[in-house]
Design a protein around this motif. Structure first.
Motif, PDB file in Angstrom:
ATOM      1  N   CYS A 103       0.922  -1.294   0.089  1.00 55.18           N
ATOM      2  CA  CYS A 103      -0.072  -0.139   0.119  1.00 55.18           C
ATOM      3  C   CYS A 103       0.749   1.184   0.021  1.00 55.18           C
ATOM      4  O   CYS A 103       1.360   1.586   0.941  1.00 55.18           O
ATOM      5  CB  CYS A 103      -0.922  -0.148   1.084  1.00 55.18           C
ATOM      6  SG  CYS A 103      -1.985  -1.229   1.372  1.00 55.18           S
ATOM      7  N   LYS A 110      -2.379   5.949   3.418  1.00 56.45           N
ATOM      8  CA  LYS A 110      -1.866   4.489   3.294  1.00 56.45           C
ATOM      9  C   LYS A 110      -2.111   3.849   4.764  1.00 56.45           C
ATOM     10  O   LYS A 110      -2.546   2.547   4.638  1.00 56.45           O
ATOM     11  CB  LYS A 110      -0.523   4.368   2.936  1.00 56.45           C
ATOM     12  CG  LYS A 110      -0.138   5.167   1.845  1.00 56.45           C
ATOM     13  CD  LYS A 110       1.327   5.164   1.560  1.00 56.45           C
ATOM     14  CE  LYS A 110       2.304   5.640   2.724  1.00 56.45           C
ATOM     15  NZ  LYS A 110       2.194   7.099   2.663  1.00 56.45           N
ATOM     16  N   THR A 111      -1.735   4.399   5.699  1.00 58.34           N
ATOM     17  CA  THR A 111      -1.753   3.429   7.002  1.00 58.34           C
ATOM     18  C   THR A 111      -3.221   3.055   7.416  1.00 58.34           C
ATOM     19  O   THR A 111      -3.379   2.137   7.897  1.00 58.34           O
ATOM     20  CB  THR A 111      -1.129   4.422   8.220  1.00 58.34           C
ATOM     21  OG1 THR A 111       0.105   4.677   7.911  1.00 58.34           O
ATOM     22  CG2 THR A 111      -1.284   3.702   9.642  1.00 58.34           C
ATOM     23  N   VAL A 153      -4.003   0.197   5.255  1.00 57.00           N
ATOM     24  CA  VAL A 153      -3.200  -1.015   5.843  1.00 57.00           C
ATOM     25  C   VAL A 153      -3.937  -1.721   7.088  1.00 57.00           C
ATOM     26  O   VAL A 153      -3.985  -3.051   7.283  1.00 57.00           O
ATOM     27  CB  VAL A 153      -1.624  -0.705   5.994  1.00 57.00           C
ATOM     28  CG1 VAL A 153      -0.855  -1.761   6.915  1.00 57.00           C
ATOM     29  CG2 VAL A 153      -0.954  -0.267   4.824  1.00 57.00           C
ATOM     30  N   ILE A 172       2.816  -6.803   9.108  1.00 55.29           N
ATOM     31  CA  ILE A 172       3.113  -5.566   8.460  1.00 55.29           C
ATOM     32  C   ILE A 172       4.586  -4.890   8.332  1.00 55.29           C
ATOM     33  O   ILE A 172       5.196  -5.087   9.193  1.00 55.29           O
ATOM     34  CB  ILE A 172       2.120  -4.272   9.139  1.00 55.29           C
ATOM     35  CG1 ILE A 172       0.754  -4.850   9.147  1.00 55.29           C
ATOM     36  CG2 ILE A 172       2.270  -2.986   8.320  1.00 55.29           C
ATOM     37  CD1 ILE A 172      -0.286  -3.922   9.882  1.00 55.29           C
ATOM     38  N   SER A 199       7.036  -1.957   7.746  1.00 58.99           N
ATOM     39  CA  SER A 199       7.324  -0.444   7.511  1.00 58.99           C
ATOM     40  C   SER A 199       8.626  -0.047   7.571  1.00 58.99           C
ATOM     41  O   SER A 199       9.601  -0.645   8.119  1.00 58.99           O
ATOM     42  CB  SER A 199       6.546   0.136   8.808  1.00 58.99           C
ATOM     43  OG  SER A 199       6.636   1.463   8.702  1.00 58.99           O
ATOM     44  N   ILE A 212       1.857  -7.101   4.185  1.00 59.74           N
ATOM     45  CA  ILE A 212       1.406  -5.858   3.960  1.00 59.74           C
ATOM     46  C   ILE A 212       2.483  -4.931   4.031  1.00 59.74           C
ATOM     47  O   ILE A 212       3.128  -4.667   5.251  1.00 59.74           O
ATOM     48  CB  ILE A 212       0.240  -5.604   4.568  1.00 59.74           C
ATOM     49  CG1 ILE A 212      -0.891  -6.430   4.649  1.00 59.74           C
ATOM     50  CG2 ILE A 212      -0.516  -4.272   3.754  1.00 59.74           C
ATOM     51  CD1 ILE A 212      -2.296  -6.060   5.393  1.00 59.74           C
ATOM     52  N   ASP A 253       3.265  -1.018   4.153  1.00 57.11           N
ATOM     53  CA  ASP A 253       2.919   0.125   4.475  1.00 57.11           C
ATOM     54  C   ASP A 253       3.844   1.078   4.022  1.00 57.11           C
ATOM     55  O   ASP A 253       5.013   1.529   4.460  1.00 57.11           O
ATOM     56  CB  ASP A 253       2.561   0.590   6.089  1.00 57.11           C
ATOM     57  CG  ASP A 253       2.278   2.027   6.448  1.00 57.11           C
ATOM     58  OD1 ASP A 253       1.616   2.552   5.559  1.00 57.11           O
ATOM     59  OD2 ASP A 253       2.431   2.392   7.326  1.00 57.11           O
TER      60      ASP A 253
END
Length: 329
Positions: free
Chosen positions: A50, A60-61, A64, A80, A82, A140, A142
């Motif tokens: 994303c 975005k967050t 997510v 996730i 990041s 995912i 972020d």
């Protein structure tokens, strides 16, 4: 740093500064394209990114967080990944909200880790390996749409519908990390957050598919009978102030800080003084709240965000696109 105002002018009306900086934008775009030629590590589980094409906050967050929760509702074990902007923890560190601070892992990972395991680091492949070793069966990212370290099975470009792609120019002439056409050519879908004031969905014509949603502010924590002093250090603080106004909370003052701003003791005292002067309550975002000194945070009301999709089938289609991808090898 705060984004210059000419970034957000419509294409063709960006002004002299943008035109003078355009050669640097060409070089920046060329550097991005060269970096993306690198083949990333291919994980053994589905990877969804994303990200965005422009710099700054686009929503975005919340996307997510929403998709991670939906994946868990399907019985999956998402993790996730990041970058952990502003943090200094080693690549692949799993975020622990009970012990880590924004100086360790950044601000957004502390919010993400409340929902699902979150790992930080610029090299997403390192974080992916650690997450998979810990039991994740899907990942995912972020942000990281322009990060080549990890192969992306599916990708979403998240766009703030209020500003679109700004003036359409690449950094530093505009807000873009790469030309729009180049980014959309790699995207599996576009998510427009808020009203589509720039006609992005119509421009795409369904290729890639466009999904729409809005962010709803949760102001239940804010007293309705007192004036409000609002402050925010996010990509576009005005978006937060406008959201409060839509909820019927019109701040007496709205103080804007740079994205990921670390609040000093002097700034906290200034905010407290303003609140006392107006007999008002202090209000900020969840992302800002994790960056506040604990003693000061206790005096600040937090406004959270809830993502609402235009159609309930939209996030399910995204999950099918992501989790349904067959892995090669």
């Amino acid at each position: 740093m705060r984004a210059p105002s000419f970034w957000w002018r419509r294409p063709g009306h960006a002004g002299l500064a943008a035109r003078l900086l355009s050669p640097l934008g060409f070089l920046y775009a060329a550097g991005t394209a060269y970096r993306l030629r690198r083949a990333g590590w291919r994980a053994c589980v589905p990877v969804l990114c994303c990200g965005n094409i422009g710099a700054g906050g686009s929503g975005k967050t919340p996307v997510v967080l929403d998709l991670a929760q939906r994946a868990m509702a399907r019985g999956r074990r998402p993790a996730i990944l990041s970058r952990g902007y502003g943090g200094h923890a080693p690549a692949g560190t799993r975020v622990n909200p009970a012990t880590h601070t924004p100086r360790d892992v950044g601000d957004e990972p502390l919010l993400l880790a409340r929902i699902a395991p979150c790992y930080v680091g610029a090299d997403r492949a390192v974080s992916a390996r650690r997450a998979i070793a810990d039991g994740a069966d899907c990942l995912i990212m972020d942000d990281g749409f322009q990060n080549p370290t990890l192969h992306q099975d599916a990708s979403l470009v998240v766009v703030d519908g209020y500003v679109g792609f700004g003036n359409g120019r690449v950094l530093p002439a505009g807000p873009l990390r790469e030309p729009v056409a180049a980014g959309l050519a790699r995207a599996g879908g576009v998510v427009v957050i808020g009203p589509d004031l720039h006609g992005i969905a119509a421009t795409l014509g369904g290729d890639p598919p466009c999904f729409t949603a809005r962010l709803r502010e949760n102001t239940h924590d804010v007293p309705a009978d007192r004036p409000v002093i609002a402050f925010a250090g996010i990509g576009r603080p005005a978006k937060f102030f406008d959201g409060l106004a839509r909820c019927g909370l019109r701040p007496r003052r709205g103080l804007a800080f740079a994205d990921h701003h670390v609040y000093t003791a002097a700034e906290c005292r200034r905010l407290c003084a303003l609140a006392e002067e107006w007999d008002a309550c202090l209000v900020t975002t969840e992302k800002d709240a994790v960056r506040l000194p604990p003693a000061f945070r206790a005096h600040v009301h937090t406004v959270g965000l809830q993502l609402e999709w235009t159609l309930p089938t939209m996030p399910e289609h995204i999950l099918d696109l992501w989790l349904g991808r067959m892995k090669d090898g």
